[in-house]
Enzyme design. Structure first.
Site, PDB file in Angstrom:
ATOM      1  N   LYS A  82       0.889  -1.261   0.060  1.00  0.00           N
ATOM      2  CA  LYS A  82       0.005  -0.025   0.118  1.00  0.00           C
ATOM      3  C   LYS A  82       0.894   1.449   0.097  1.00  0.00           C
ATOM      4  O   LYS A  82       2.081   1.326   0.788  1.00  0.00           O
ATOM      5  CB  LYS A  82      -0.838  -0.009   1.169  1.00  0.00           C
ATOM      6  CG  LYS A  82      -2.112   1.046   1.409  1.00  0.00           C
ATOM      7  CD  LYS A  82      -2.804   0.822   2.767  1.00  0.00           C
ATOM      8  CE  LYS A  82      -3.557   2.325   2.919  1.00  0.00           C
ATOM      9  NZ  LYS A  82      -4.469   2.137   4.079  1.00  0.00           N
ATOM     10  N   SER A 158      -9.101   2.671   3.742  1.00  0.00           N
ATOM     11  CA  SER A 158      -8.359   3.320   3.082  1.00  0.00           C
ATOM     12  C   SER A 158      -7.441   2.606   2.187  1.00  0.00           C
ATOM     13  O   SER A 158      -6.736   2.779   1.237  1.00  0.00           O
ATOM     14  CB  SER A 158      -7.457   4.298   3.710  1.00  0.00           C
ATOM     15  OG  SER A 158      -6.786   3.423   4.511  1.00  0.00           O
ATOM     16  N   SER A 182      -9.733   0.210   7.916  1.00  0.00           N
ATOM     17  CA  SER A 182      -9.293   0.313   6.627  1.00  0.00           C
ATOM     18  C   SER A 182      -8.739  -0.766   5.784  1.00  0.00           C
ATOM     19  O   SER A 182      -8.499  -0.940   4.513  1.00  0.00           O
ATOM     20  CB  SER A 182      -8.050   1.317   6.338  1.00  0.00           C
ATOM     21  OG  SER A 182      -8.416   2.780   6.756  1.00  0.00           O
TER      22      SER A 182
END
Length: 469
Positions: A82, A158, A182
């Site tokens: 990520k 997220s 997230s």
């Protein structure tokens, strides 16, 4: 291997083929890159792909498999990071126009370092909202990331890029981060699996602005792959001053023990959440499967009030910290929604912060007592399915912040417990629904056991290509 699409396979399947010399890491990496070329234009899950470096790493892995043997447990398996975590040679922009892409990018985060040590092939970086601040994945830098099941909808956030990549198997293993949901939010919205491990099991460096709310964890199509990845990344790193005591554990061991006799509390609403009826039906059906598998299930609420005010105090203060060092010209480039909560966070006093920490401590004590009677708590992961792109909250909902529509996830960041999401069917709109599984602190193994048992009984399905593209 003739007739096998390597791009559809899980890590365990690939490793078995490598071992038998029926497929190679180069072939698997090319298959993953091909899927990125075909699918990512429709979903925008990647902000950086390094084909040259990935193929070079795959060739090194192939030579190991043909020579002295694999260097680690993930040798040759395609993986992603990520864009909130450092990975050597790749820009880490955190979804923000305030970060200089020139770098230099010379450091690996612990997560990236452990993956490389295990031989994983890093394909690139997945998208995030700016500094990971909200429950959907869009930002001024990279635009909107889309849900593979319906590209007019959000994949959540997220870790929305990681979830979209996992759903389409654009890479097999994916790193997520979770300071309020997230990992679990996008897993629920995309029909994928992921776990927010007990805080401290997976080291973080540099430290998150969200402090001890923030957990790092794995995301994938299968729970076994989640456990396989956790085994590799859940090892100590002395750069993380908040990590727990070092230990090595193979989280894949004991997964197949089943759940007969486990004491499972089912809370459909936590006592205060409105859940859409079709979501409740899907989760009720999943809970019935758990009973059929031998778990002792009762409908029990854990007995706490919504801790959103305490969570927001800590979260908004973290947002203020994340933007606190930006000069005015760069701050003007930041997502307006993030600017707004950072301004609120800057007004929080130390006394208010400590009061929120007292609420957090009381909630942790409450859940510790709860788990003396119950091995696991299951709930819906989300009270709704994925909603249209372009909004931080569901349209016409009257909600103000992403926390308003994620009531099942953030309480367990406050308590630092392990919590996973596993797909459990679909809503009336055809979008995925997630089953949320919460365990006592340090008992991630039992969380994974239940998720594996449910997955085996109700295998998930995935889109063959982005829908609505």
């Amino acid at each position: 291997m003739s007739g096998t699409d390597l791009g559809t396979l899980a890590a365990g399947q690939l490793l078995r083929l490598y071992r038998r010399r029926e497929a190679s890491p180069v072939e698997a990496t090319k298959a993953a890159l091909d899927r990125i070329h075909r699918f990512d234009p429709a979903v925008n899950a990647f902000c950086h792909v390094d084909e040259e470096a990935a193929l070079a790493a795959a060739r090194e892995s192939e030579a190991r498999w043909l020579g002295g043997g694999p260097v680690g447990a993930l040798d040759g398996v395609p993986a992603t990071i990520k864009d909130m975590a450092l990975a050597r040679g790749m820009p880490t922009l955190k979804g923000s126009r305030t970060v200089d892409p020139a770098g230099p990018w010379q450091d690996d985060s612990p997560f990236a370092a452990r993956l490389r040590e295990a031989g994983a092939v890093l394909l690139g970086k997945t998208t995030t909202p700016e500094f990971g601040w909200k429950g959907v994945t869009d930002c001024p830098l990279t635009g909107h990331t889309r849900n593979p099941w319906d590209t007019s909808r959000t994949p959540g956030g997220s870790s929305g890029g990681a979830a979209a990549a996992a759903a389409l198997n654009m890479g097999v293993l994916h790193q997520g981060s979770d300071a309020g949901g997230s990992i679990r939010i996008p897993c629920a919205f995309t029909g994928t699996a992921g776990i927010k491990p007990t805080f401290g099991f997976v080291p973080q460096w540099p430290a998150s602005a969200m402090g001890t709310l923030s957990h790092l964890g794995p995301m994938a199509r299968s729970v076994e792959d989640v456990a396989r990845m956790l085994t590799v990344v859940g090892r100590s790193d002395d750069r993380d001053s908040l990590a727990g005591a070092p230990f090595d554990r193979d989280w894949t061991q004991g997964l197949a023990r089943g759940i007969r006799g486990l004491r499972v509390a089912y809370s459909r609403t936590l006592g205060y959440v409105y859940v859409r009826p079709d979501i409740a039906r899907a989760v009720d059906a999943a809970v019935a499967v758990l009973r059929d598998l031998g778990a002792h299930v009762e409908e029990v609420d854990p007995g706490f009030d919504d801790p959103v005010e305490a969570f927001n105090t800590l979260w908004f203060a973290g947002a203020a910290r994340a933007l606190g060092k930006l000069p005015p010209d760069k701050r003007a480039l930041v997502d307006p929604g993030l600017q707004e909560i950072a301004e609120q966070g800057a007004r929080i006093s130390a006394v208010d912060y400590l009061a929120a920490m007292e609420v957090r401590a009381a909630l942790s004590e409450r859940m510790a007592a709860f788990h003396r009677d119950w091995d696991l708590l299951v709930t819906p992961t989300m009270p709704l399915t994925a909603f249209p792109l372009g909004a931080n909250v569901p349209p016409d909902s009257g909600m103000a912040q992403w926390q308003d529509w994620t009531p099942f996830t953030y309480p367990f960041n406050l308590t630092q417990q392990p919590a996973a999401s596993v797909p459990c069917g679909f809503g009336d709109d055809g979008m995925p629904v997630g089953l949320h599984v919460v365990g006592a602190r340090f008992d991630d193994a039992t969380v994974l056991r239940l998720c594996v048992a449910y997955e085996a009984a109700c295998p998930p399905t995935f889109p063959e290509a982005p829908r609505g593209a």
